[in-house]
Write a protein that holds these residues in place. Structure first.
Motif, PDB file in Angstrom:
ATOM      1  N   VAL A 274       0.844  -1.190   0.000  1.00 31.23           N
ATOM      2  CA  VAL A 274       0.000   0.000   0.000  1.00 31.23           C
ATOM      3  C   VAL A 274       0.886   1.250   0.000  1.00 31.23           C
ATOM      4  O   VAL A 274       1.842   1.352   0.793  1.00 31.23           O
ATOM      5  CB  VAL A 274      -0.933  -0.007   1.221  1.00 31.23           C
ATOM      6  N   ASP A 275       0.549   2.190  -0.886  1.00 28.64           N
ATOM      7  CA  ASP A 275       1.219   3.491  -0.900  1.00 28.64           C
ATOM      8  C   ASP A 275       0.569   4.342   0.191  1.00 28.64           C
ATOM      9  O   ASP A 275      -0.522   4.891   0.002  1.00 28.64           O
ATOM     10  CB  ASP A 275       1.070   4.140  -2.275  1.00 28.64           C
ATOM     11  N   ARG A 276       1.240   4.438   1.321  1.00 31.54           N
ATOM     12  CA  ARG A 276       0.618   5.106   2.468  1.00 31.54           C
ATOM     13  C   ARG A 276       0.396   6.602   2.207  1.00 31.54           C
ATOM     14  O   ARG A 276      -0.561   7.180   2.700  1.00 31.54           O
ATOM     15  CB  ARG A 276       1.495   4.914   3.707  1.00 31.54           C
ATOM     16  N   GLU A 286      -3.902   2.077   6.220  1.00 28.72           N
ATOM     17  CA  GLU A 286      -3.634   0.718   5.753  1.00 28.72           C
ATOM     18  C   GLU A 286      -4.608  -0.284   6.373  1.00 28.72           C
ATOM     19  O   GLU A 286      -4.934  -1.299   5.763  1.00 28.72           O
ATOM     20  CB  GLU A 286      -2.192   0.336   6.093  1.00 28.72           C
ATOM     21  N   ARG A 287      -5.103   0.020   7.535  1.00 29.09           N
ATOM     22  CA  ARG A 287      -6.101  -0.864   8.158  1.00 29.09           C
ATOM     23  C   ARG A 287      -7.394  -0.856   7.368  1.00 29.09           C
ATOM     24  O   ARG A 287      -8.035  -1.910   7.207  1.00 29.09           O
ATOM     25  CB  ARG A 287      -6.346  -0.411   9.594  1.00 29.09           C
ATOM     26  N   ASP A 288      -7.792   0.328   6.856  1.00 28.69           N
ATOM     27  CA  ASP A 288      -9.009   0.383   6.033  1.00 28.69           C
ATOM     28  C   ASP A 288      -8.852  -0.472   4.775  1.00 28.69           C
ATOM     29  O   ASP A 288      -9.774  -1.199   4.377  1.00 28.69           O
ATOM     30  CB  ASP A 288      -9.312   1.835   5.649  1.00 28.69           C
ATOM     31  N   VAL A 289      -7.676  -0.396   4.161  1.00 29.04           N
ATOM     32  CA  VAL A 289      -7.439  -1.171   2.942  1.00 29.04           C
ATOM     33  C   VAL A 289      -7.484  -2.673   3.243  1.00 29.04           C
ATOM     34  O   VAL A 289      -8.122  -3.451   2.525  1.00 29.04           O
ATOM     35  CB  VAL A 289      -6.086  -0.779   2.329  1.00 29.04           C
ATOM     36  N   THR A 335      -9.013  -3.971  -9.713  1.00 33.39           N
ATOM     37  CA  THR A 335     -10.261  -3.219  -9.848  1.00 33.39           C
ATOM     38  C   THR A 335     -11.170  -3.337  -8.624  1.00 33.39           C
ATOM     39  O   THR A 335     -12.312  -2.879  -8.664  1.00 33.39           O
ATOM     40  CB  THR A 335     -11.029  -3.697 -11.082  1.00 33.39           C
ATOM     41  N   LEU A 336     -10.681  -3.930  -7.541  1.00 34.68           N
ATOM     42  CA  LEU A 336     -11.504  -4.023  -6.330  1.00 34.68           C
ATOM     43  C   LEU A 336     -11.723  -2.641  -5.738  1.00 34.68           C
ATOM     44  O   LEU A 336     -10.775  -1.845  -5.593  1.00 34.68           O
ATOM     45  CB  LEU A 336     -10.820  -4.915  -5.284  1.00 34.68           C
ATOM     46  N   PRO A 337     -12.965  -2.313  -5.366  1.00 36.77           N
ATOM     47  CA  PRO A 337     -13.219  -0.984  -4.773  1.00 36.77           C
ATOM     48  C   PRO A 337     -12.811  -0.972  -3.303  1.00 36.77           C
ATOM     49  O   PRO A 337     -13.075  -1.898  -2.549  1.00 36.77           O
ATOM     50  CB  PRO A 337     -14.727  -0.825  -4.937  1.00 36.77           C
ATOM     51  N   ILE A 338     -12.170   0.120  -2.909  1.00 33.50           N
ATOM     52  CA  ILE A 338     -11.749   0.336  -1.529  1.00 33.50           C
ATOM     53  C   ILE A 338     -12.475   1.568  -1.009  1.00 33.50           C
ATOM     54  O   ILE A 338     -12.344   2.666  -1.577  1.00 33.50           O
ATOM     55  CB  ILE A 338     -10.219   0.524  -1.413  1.00 33.50           C
ATOM     56  N   SER A 339     -13.244   1.390   0.065  1.00 26.96           N
ATOM     57  CA  SER A 339     -14.066   2.484   0.585  1.00 26.96           C
ATOM     58  C   SER A 339     -13.196   3.477   1.342  1.00 26.96           C
ATOM     59  O   SER A 339     -12.317   3.092   2.130  1.00 26.96           O
ATOM     60  CB  SER A 339     -15.160   1.936   1.502  1.00 26.96           C
ATOM     61  N   ASN A 340     -13.457   4.784   1.093  1.00 25.87           N
ATOM     62  CA  ASN A 340     -12.765   5.840   1.827  1.00 25.87           C
ATOM     63  C   ASN A 340     -13.729   6.719   2.621  1.00 25.87           C
ATOM     64  O   ASN A 340     -13.410   7.851   2.978  1.00 25.87           O
ATOM     65  CB  ASN A 340     -11.958   6.710   0.870  1.00 25.87           C
ATOM     66  N   GLY A 341     -14.920   6.194   2.858  1.00 29.27           N
ATOM     67  CA  GLY A 341     -15.902   6.930   3.629  1.00 29.27           C
ATOM     68  C   GLY A 341     -16.752   7.879   2.827  1.00 29.27           C
ATOM     69  O   GLY A 341     -17.619   8.568   3.391  1.00 29.27           O
ATOM     70  N   SER A 342     -16.556   7.964   1.514  1.00 25.83           N
ATOM     71  CA  SER A 342     -17.363   8.839   0.657  1.00 25.83           C
ATOM     72  C   SER A 342     -18.131   7.987  -0.331  1.00 25.83           C
ATOM     73  O   SER A 342     -18.051   6.755  -0.315  1.00 25.83           O
ATOM     74  CB  SER A 342     -16.454   9.843  -0.080  1.00 25.83           C
ATOM     75  N   ASP A 343     -18.870   8.650  -1.193  1.00 22.27           N
ATOM     76  CA  ASP A 343     -19.657   7.920  -2.186  1.00 22.27           C
ATOM     77  C   ASP A 343     -18.844   7.599  -3.426  1.00 22.27           C
ATOM     78  O   ASP A 343     -19.382   7.086  -4.403  1.00 22.27           O
ATOM     79  CB  ASP A 343     -20.901   8.720  -2.573  1.00 22.27           C
ATOM     80  N   ARG A 344     -17.517   7.882  -3.377  1.00 19.72           N
ATOM     81  CA  ARG A 344     -16.656   7.595  -4.529  1.00 19.72           C
ATOM     82  C   ARG A 344     -15.480   6.730  -4.056  1.00 19.72           C
ATOM     83  O   ARG A 344     -14.418   7.237  -3.710  1.00 19.72           O
ATOM     84  CB  ARG A 344     -16.138   8.880  -5.156  1.00 19.72           C
ATOM     85  N   GLN A 346     -12.268   4.191  -4.078  1.00 21.66           N
ATOM     86  CA  GLN A 346     -11.084   4.127  -4.926  1.00 21.66           C
ATOM     87  C   GLN A 346     -10.796   2.676  -5.321  1.00 21.66           C
ATOM     88  O   GLN A 346     -11.122   1.737  -4.592  1.00 21.66           O
ATOM     89  CB  GLN A 346      -9.874   4.697  -4.179  1.00 21.66           C
ATOM     90  N   LEU A 347     -10.173   2.535  -6.495  1.00 24.86           N
ATOM     91  CA  LEU A 347      -9.742   1.213  -6.915  1.00 24.86           C
ATOM     92  C   LEU A 347      -8.442   0.856  -6.197  1.00 24.86           C
ATOM     93  O   LEU A 347      -7.630   1.731  -5.864  1.00 24.86           O
ATOM     94  CB  LEU A 347      -9.546   1.161  -8.424  1.00 24.86           C
ATOM     95  N   LEU A 348      -8.249  -0.445  -5.997  1.00 23.82           N
ATOM     96  CA  LEU A 348      -7.045  -0.898  -5.298  1.00 23.82           C
ATOM     97  C   LEU A 348      -5.790  -0.498  -6.051  1.00 23.82           C
ATOM     98  O   LEU A 348      -4.759  -0.183  -5.428  1.00 23.82           O
ATOM     99  CB  LEU A 348      -7.101  -2.425  -5.119  1.00 23.82           C
ATOM    100  N   SER A 349      -5.840  -0.480  -7.374  1.00 23.34           N
ATOM    101  CA  SER A 349      -4.651  -0.150  -8.163  1.00 23.34           C
ATOM    102  C   SER A 349      -4.215   1.293  -7.959  1.00 23.34           C
ATOM    103  O   SER A 349      -3.054   1.623  -8.224  1.00 23.34           O
ATOM    104  CB  SER A 349      -4.920  -0.412  -9.648  1.00 23.34           C
ATOM    105  N   ASN A 350      -5.117   2.171  -7.476  1.00 21.77           N
ATOM    106  CA  ASN A 350      -4.751   3.572  -7.271  1.00 21.77           C
ATOM    107  C   ASN A 350      -3.896   3.772  -6.026  1.00 21.77           C
ATOM    108  O   ASN A 350      -3.159   4.765  -5.943  1.00 21.77           O
ATOM    109  CB  ASN A 350      -6.012   4.436  -7.155  1.00 21.77           C
ATOM    110  N   ILE A 351      -3.970   2.869  -5.076  1.00 23.10           N
ATOM    111  CA  ILE A 351      -3.287   3.091  -3.799  1.00 23.10           C
ATOM    112  C   ILE A 351      -2.361   1.928  -3.413  1.00 23.10           C
ATOM    113  O   ILE A 351      -1.720   1.979  -2.367  1.00 23.10           O
ATOM    114  CB  ILE A 351      -4.303   3.292  -2.658  1.00 23.10           C
ATOM    115  N   ALA A 352      -2.266   0.873  -4.237  1.00 25.22           N
ATOM    116  CA  ALA A 352      -1.446  -0.286  -3.878  1.00 25.22           C
ATOM    117  C   ALA A 352      -0.922  -0.957  -5.135  1.00 25.22           C
ATOM    118  O   ALA A 352      -1.486  -0.792  -6.230  1.00 25.22           O
ATOM    119  CB  ALA A 352      -2.241  -1.292  -3.050  1.00 25.22           C
TER     120      ALA A 352
END
Length: 593
Positions: A274-276, A286-289, A335-344, A346-352
């Protein structure tokens, strides 16, 4: 405890009830012997008893002639007997050693370990092929049931109840129960081992203890021999190399089978870095991911278990998980979605970043240190011979072990060695205690020594009986040896005490020994024969589980057969040699009698 209480009770009865019953039941017989009239000889039973007495008298006369010859050639008898005992003791290394005899319970438990990383669906397909091979080796008419247990046990079960061999979805066990009138189970196991390893070389096979008695003797381990390599912290690779070297050498030992490493150190894995910094900018940790990944890959029951309670009060686990068919590649993982607490989200590839790597399937520790276990079964030989070979390998490798690495042999072998030491010390202590007890009773150091001269014959008889019956030395056999010591000593006491009485009335040691042998032959043979006939059914090993008690009966029978011969011949000879001086005084009443 059962032997102790039985002997105490029999001693009490022999001093109270038996004399009373003799007084009432044998008074008439004593009168007939005194007057010389025996009317019962006309009956069938009386004629049988008279015929038996005549035959026994001829046996006693022949024995008397042989004993007289032995007393005339005492030096040759002693030398010959000593050579015979030494030759018999030399059979010890040929007997072999087992903790307890194996039991043919008609059960087979086969563990199959596939290629690390194999999915459980593929493992199931492979098990179908293996079962087809099993049915070609074992006739279907011999099989009662065949059950499969594939994968890791359910997390709700206590894993300490299993032997710990099921460590991944690539593992499974096949449990086979044979019908009652089945052929030899070890023969089936031997044929299965050869056939399956030939047809499925990519799989790892080893047989586990199927019956409860063997499982208890293994103390929870999958195999009777477990060589544990304990490595220093941070030097796990060197410990793994040592374990592989031990496994290679143990495989070459004759009789060693199913040699394998209990740990699987490498299986394919996916590493997610994970890109912290990027995750922090998007409001994620990282715990959320990791929590979102666990929900997608292993269901929400791992992160936050949720239960639904029906009207009957039954709880059902409710789990949410991404369908596995949508996670068939690394691109699908990205392409797995990772929730950041909003309605948008992020994809896993964007942060890891996802990469391929390897990791251990199972990790074991002993006192914090990492361990590797080389486990082996025994086939076609005894446990002791394979254990000796393993010990030689361990001793040869100790000087070259990495710093901080230790090797220890565990399992059934460790228990066998401690039990053998305990029983050996118990046997020696029993002989010493019996000797000291007789010293107190006889008021002599020499008479108990003569009495114990029957024990070398008992040991020789035990060795020959176990050797001729192809029975290994085990805990039941050692227990039978201790029992044989007691009976052999009791018979020898009968001869020595009577010989002492004869010397008191004026006979020399040779005549006293001859009279003691001819007079005491009946009770000696009676005592030994009663014990031998009582142990005969046990020695045959009949019935289910009879193999475990058979060595006890065989040891007692073999020991008593030669101990009886020794008591009737060698003990009188030794008495005549060691008791040359006449007694200090003659009892006038005994002399008159």
């Amino acid at each position: 405890m059962s032997v102790v209480f039985a002997m105490l009770t029999s001693y009490f009865l022999s001093r109270t009830l038996v004399p009373t019953m003799m007084h009432y039941l044998m008074a008439a017989e004593a009168e007939r012997h005194a007057t010389g009239h025996d009317e019962k000889t006309k009956s069938w039973g009386g004629r049988f008893v008279a015929s038996f007495e005549r035959g026994f008298a001829r046996l006693r006369d022949r024995y008397g002639g042989m004993l007289a010859w032995s007393l005339e050639h005492r030096q040759g008898v002693v030398i010959s007997f000593g050579i015979f005992v030494l030759c018999s003791v030399s059979l010890g290394p040929l007997l072999g050693r087992d903790f307890f005899p194996s039991v043919d319970a008609g059960l087979i438990k086969l563990h199959v370990r596939g290629v690390p990383g194999t999915r459980i669906e593929e493992t199931e397909r492979k098990f179908v092929q293996i079962e087809d091979t099993i049915r070609t080796v074992i006739p279907p008419g011999e099989i009662q049931t065949m059950l499969d247990n594939i994968g890791i046990p359910y997390s709700g079960l206590n894993l300490s109840l299993s032997e710990g061999a099921l460590i991944s979805p690539a593992d499974g066990e096949i449990f086979i129960a044979l019908k009652e009138d089945h052929a030899s189970t070890p023969a089936f196991v031997r044929r299965l081992r050869a056939a399956i390893e030939k047809q499925f070389p990519e799989q790892t096979f080893f047989f586990l203890a199927p019956d409860i008695s063997t499982q208890v003797l293994n103390f929870g381990l999958p195999a009777p021999i477990d060589v544990q390599v304990v490595g220093a912290i941070g030097n796990e690779d060197a410990s793994y190399d040592v374990a592989k070297e031990i496994a290679t050498r143990v495989s070459a030992i004759p009789g060693a089978a199913d040699v394998h490493l209990a740990q699987v150190p490498k299986q394919p894995e996916l590493r997610i870095d994970v890109d912290r910094t990027m995750a922090g900018q998007l409001g994620m940790t990282e715990r959320d991911v990791s929590s979102d990944l666990l929900v997608s890959l292993a269901s929400s029951s791992v992160v936050a278990p949720t239960y639904w309670l029906d009207k009957r009060g039954v709880q059902y686990l409710v789990a949410v998980q991404t369908p596995q068919r949508e996670l068939g590649s690394i691109d699908a993982m990205n392409t797995l979605p990772i929730s950041n607490g909003s309605d948008r989200p992020q994809l896993l590839s964007n942060i890891a970043a996802i990469s391929r790597t390897e990791g251990p399937v199972n990790i074991t520790h002993f006192n914090v240190s990492r361990t590797y276990d080389v486990q082996a079964n025994v086939d076609g030989t005894d446990l002791g011979s394979v254990a000796n070979g393993v010990q030689k390998i361990v001793d040869a490798m100790k000087p070259s072990l990495p710093r901080g690495t230790t090797v220890k042999i565990k399992g059934q072998v460790e228990s066998m060695e401690s039990s053998f030491r305990g029983l050996a010390f118990g046997l020696i202590f029993a002989i010493l205690l019996v000797y000291l007890l007789m010293v107190v009773n006889f008021q002599s150091w020499l008479d108990p020594l003569v009495i114990l001269m029957a024990l070398p014959g008992a040991i020789a008889g035990i060795a020959w009986m176990l050797f001729l019956s192809h029975t290994t030395l085990s805990v039941p056999a050692l227990m039978g040896s201790i029992m044989c010591v007691g009976v052999a000593t009791a018979n020898s006491i009968l001869v020595v005490t009577f010989a002492n009485d004869m010397r008191v009335i004026g006979l020399d040691s040779v005549k006293a020994a001859l009279a003691a042998g001819m007079t005491r032959i009946r009770p000696v043979i009676m005592t030994a024969l009663a014990m031998i006939l009582g142990m005969l059914p046990m020695s045959l090993g009949l019935g289910e589980g009879g193999e475990q008690n058979a060595p006890l009966g065989r040891a007692v029978i073999g020991g008593l057969l030669l101990a009886t011969v020794t008591t009737l011949f060698f003990v009188p000879v030794m008495y005549s040699i060691l008791r040359r001086h006449p007694p200090a005084a003659v009892d006038p009443t005994l002399e008159e009698a």
